[in-house]
Design an enzyme around this catalytic site. Structure first.
Site, short mmCIF file in Angstrom:
data_model
loop_
_atom_site.label_atom_id
_atom_site.label_comp_id
_atom_site.label_asym_id
_atom_site.label_seq_id
_atom_site.Cartn_x
_atom_site.Cartn_y
_atom_site.Cartn_z
CE1 TYR A 183 -4.09 -1.85 0.10
CE2 TYR A 183 -2.27 -3.35 1.73
CZ TYR A 183 -3.77 -3.11 0.77
OH TYR A 183 -4.98 -4.08 0.37
CG HIS A 242 -9.76 -0.52 -5.26
ND1 HIS A 242 -10.71 -0.80 -3.95
CD2 HIS A 242 -10.82 -0.65 -6.24
CE1 HIS A 242 -11.95 -1.28 -4.31
NE2 HIS A 242 -12.40 -1.00 -5.41
O1 CA2 Z 1 -5.97 -1.32 -2.98
C1 CA2 Z 1 -7.34 -1.01 -2.36
O2 CA2 Z 1 -7.25 0.48 -1.92
C2 CA2 Z 1 -8.10 -1.83 -1.52
O3 CA2 Z 1 -9.34 -1.18 -1.61
C3 CA2 Z 1 -7.62 -2.04 -0.34
C4 CA2 Z 1 -7.72 -2.14 0.66
C5 CA2 Z 1 -8.65 -4.47 -0.12
O4 CA2 Z 1 -9.07 -4.80 1.11
C6 CA2 Z 1 -8.91 -4.10 -0.79
O5 CA2 Z 1 -9.13 -5.26 -1.92
C7 CA2 Z 1 -7.74 -3.54 -2.11
C8 CA2 Z 1 -7.37 -2.89 2.20
C9 CA2 Z 1 -6.95 -1.32 2.84
C10 CA2 Z 1 -6.39 -1.79 4.30
O6 CA2 Z 1 -5.39 -0.94 4.02
C11 CA2 Z 1 -4.60 -1.59 4.93
C12 CA2 Z 1 -3.53 -0.08 4.59
C13 CA2 Z 1 -2.69 -0.54 5.66
C14 CA2 Z 1 -2.16 -2.02 6.05
C15 CA2 Z 1 -2.96 -2.88 6.20
C16 CA2 Z 1 -4.40 -2.53 6.08
#
Ligand code: CA2
Length: 149
Positions: free
Chosen positions: A24, A102
């Site tokens: 991320y 996303h």
């Molecule tokens: O790519 C994206 O923005 C997502 O929406 C992010 C979601 C995931 O479930 C989607 O499939 C794709 C996850 C958000 C959680 O973000 C975190 C960031 C840092 C550490 C842990 C989780």
């Protein structure tokens, strides 16, 4: 009065920049908010930027955006993407354009991330552009809503 757009962020996005940087990136949610505020300002748009770990709260904010006649709404539904018919139903009520964002390319990840209920209510979907996807979405909304700079 400037037009207002909403940027809504789903569960766990409050952890952005603190965990899983390889997936991320290193930007925190506060950095994403700053980017969104700068971009919205450049386009003469007022901004409501929110994050919640609770599906119902996100739905309440979509209702708020509709009631306040927001010019558009950007949503990163995070984990609700592939599960939430309730968020889809709320977004389907909205007449103003909705853009789904996303950070990662969900189509290049696990199979369960590839189907989005939310896309059925979205005018556009941006994924895989990192946090810049939010800025692109705001610029796109500004064009769609005909805001002059
Ligand atoms: O790519 C994206 O923005 C997502 O929406 C992010 C979601 C995931 O479930 C989607 O499939 C794709 C996850 C958000 C959680 O973000 C975190 C960031 C840092 C550490 C842990 C989780």
């Amino acid at each position: 009065m400037p037009k207002t757009i909403y940027v809504l962020n789903g569960p766990n996005l409050d952890l952005l920049g603190t965990r899983e940087p390889k997936i991320y990136g290193r930007d925190k949610l506060a950095d994403v908010e700053k980017l969104c505020r700068e971009t919205a300002k450049r386009h003469g748009l007022a901004l409501e930027f929110r994050q919640s770990n609770h599906e119902g709260e996100i739905i309440d904010w979509i209702h708020e955006a509709i009631a306040k006649k927001a010019a558009g709404l950007i949503i990163n539904p995070a984990g609700h993407t592939s599960t939430s018919i309730a968020i889809l139903d709320a977004l389907l009520v909205m007449k103003a354009p909705v853009i789904e964002v996303h950070i990662t390319n969900i189509h290049a990840r696990e199979q369960f991330r590839r189907h989005s209920y939310i896309s059925q209510a979205a005018r556009a979907v941006i994924c895989g552009m990192g946090v810049q996807g939010y800025a692109l979405a705001i610029t796109g909304l500004a064009k769609m809503t005909g805001v002059k700079v």
